[in-house]
Design an enzyme around this catalytic site. Sequence first.
Site, PDB file in Angstrom:
ATOM      1  N   SER A 125       0.875  -1.160   0.000  1.00 37.46           N
ATOM      2  CA  SER A 125       0.000   0.000   0.000  1.00 37.46           C
ATOM      3  C   SER A 125       0.914   1.212   0.000  1.00 37.46           C
ATOM      4  O   SER A 125       1.667   1.423   0.941  1.00 37.46           O
ATOM      5  CB  SER A 125      -0.881  -0.009   1.243  1.00 37.46           C
ATOM      6  OG  SER A 125      -1.553   1.216   1.339  1.00 37.46           O
ATOM      7  N   ARG A 126       0.872   1.970  -1.086  1.00 34.32           N
ATOM      8  CA  ARG A 126       1.901   3.004  -1.247  1.00 34.32           C
ATOM      9  C   ARG A 126       1.619   4.286  -0.489  1.00 34.32           C
ATOM     10  O   ARG A 126       2.521   5.067  -0.281  1.00 34.32           O
ATOM     11  CB  ARG A 126       2.106   3.316  -2.736  1.00 34.32           C
ATOM     12  CG  ARG A 126       2.700   2.143  -3.443  1.00 34.32           C
ATOM     13  CD  ARG A 126       3.136   2.426  -4.847  1.00 34.32           C
ATOM     14  NE  ARG A 126       3.383   1.147  -5.489  1.00 34.32           N
ATOM     15  CZ  ARG A 126       2.493   0.485  -6.195  1.00 34.32           C
ATOM     16  NH1 ARG A 126       1.304   1.008  -6.402  1.00 34.32           N
ATOM     17  NH2 ARG A 126       2.783  -0.677  -6.709  1.00 34.32           N
ATOM     18  N   VAL A 127       0.386   4.535  -0.114  1.00 33.03           N
ATOM     19  CA  VAL A 127       0.114   5.799   0.579  1.00 33.03           C
ATOM     20  C   VAL A 127      -0.494   5.614   1.956  1.00 33.03           C
ATOM     21  O   VAL A 127      -0.469   6.529   2.772  1.00 33.03           O
ATOM     22  CB  VAL A 127      -0.802   6.722  -0.260  1.00 33.03           C
ATOM     23  CG1 VAL A 127      -0.090   7.195  -1.492  1.00 33.03           C
ATOM     24  CG2 VAL A 127      -2.090   6.045  -0.617  1.00 33.03           C
TER      25      VAL A 127
END
Length: 518
Positions: A376-378
């Site tokens: 999950s990048r953010v």
Amino acid sequence: MEKDFILEALKRQIEGADLSVKGEEIGRVVSVVDGIVYIEGLPNVMSSELVLIERSRGDNKKDATPALVLNLEEYAVGAVVLGDDTLIQEGDVVRRTEKVLSVPVGSQLLGRVVNSLGVPLDGKGSIKGENMQLSPIERSAPSVIDREPVSTPLNTGIKVIDATIPIGRGQRELIIGDRQIGKTALVVDIILNQLNEPKESRPICIYVAIGQKYSKVANIVKELEDRGALEHTIVVVAGAADPVPLWYIAPFAGCAMGEYFRDKGKDVVVIYDDLSKHAWAWRQISLLLRRPPGREAYPGDIFYLHSRLLERSAKLSKKMGGGSLTALPIVETQLGDISAYIPTNVISITDGQIYLETDLFFQGQRPAVNIGLSVSRVGSEAQTKAMKKVASRLKLELAQYQELAAFVQFSADLDEATRRKIERGAHLTELLRQDQYMVMPFEEQTCVLFAGISGLFDEIPIEKLRDFEVKFLDNLRDSHANILGEIRKTGDFSDKLQERVKQIVEEMVKSYDLKKAD
Ligand code: ATP
Ligand code: MG
């Protein structure tokens, strides 16, 4: 002589006549095949405009069949029929509506099950109300200036996700995996978990079911209703037996319904279950419209279609009301192949993916999330401090465990430190198992995972761990609600609280052993 006279007479008649077309344009159906109609005589019709076909067959001729214009060609326009195409025949009259396709939006839709056009399917009567309005299914995404980075967590109630792949409100997170390994179960749990959030900030959920059997959707709706979660949910269904154009519209309709709340400053989660079927629908329509096929026979604009849809999810700035729209698209893979066209497309459009794996599922590790391939990048920006404190250590322990476990397959005698690491890892993996519908608020997750990574559960045999976890949580809720309350209120897990939780677990472990000896 006579000829001149006729010519003069004709000239006089058309003199002063206004030859520009005004008023209503009327077209006629020139062909109808497989739900696609070609219409002549609508030179000014727009792409994505809704037109009405006045059918000459069937009983109720007054009800016109709607169609959506998609192809603008030189002499005719191609449109998909949004309904039964068997009642349409060549020569039927077509009228323009001069409107792009719209769906009803508003809070009256909450708790309802509707089709892609907003027509209720739940037998609870028509959907009416003062603030009911129409919203076009395609709208442009909020601009960069109107956005803000995600800052609030979307608690899913699922330990493995909240700890290792946290999602923020306004994010786009893909859920990907083969068939029948709990993709839908995961999102249903996410909807249920919103009941653990305070009512005033509880996200509204929109579940868009594309190409699924009505019976399956009915079960989900019943489950949500029985558990009181339908109140904050809208279900949009384009069933397996419905015409394919309705599958194509469904996610856009769901998104438009979500945007209504987003623009009012609310938090919304829209689930698209699933975009693989949506892509099939668009492929079928495009091939019938004779658009050139590209990779895997999908039309060239399939990427654009999905990015247009997912780009509409956003966390809006304070000036814009501060609402958010989180998108959770689901994609089905074939034999775990994430490098097929649609999976790679959607992976590249989203801010991360939760990868479910068949092997894990059948080993009983459910939810079958592969932590190594999920990201999950953010979301970690939005994770609460309390969760962050346990999550980083959890990820490290699990990564070390996986590496060691693969390695020690080949060696029998282990040194004490390695053996302990492997034991700890096995305990943590067991802790991440979670049954369907057993969602857990983040403050409880924090305590359980903290105890796990601190090695407080190490003495409990693995097969007893889940039973012990249940007892531990019961104890916390019954006798130490203030600890849970404080974590929830502050979002932090102070050293003092950690010490108290440690004491509680240690005492329980002691007495648990005693009980076993009995
Ligand atoms: P499809 O490809 O058909 O859409 P899916 O991937 O959405 O399938 P589900 O329908 O959600 O899968 O789940 C498949 C089965 O696995 C269901 O019977 C469900 O009850 C079971 N299941 C899912 N998650 C869990 C879980 N965490 N614990 C136990 N059983 C589960
Ligand atoms: Mg499913």
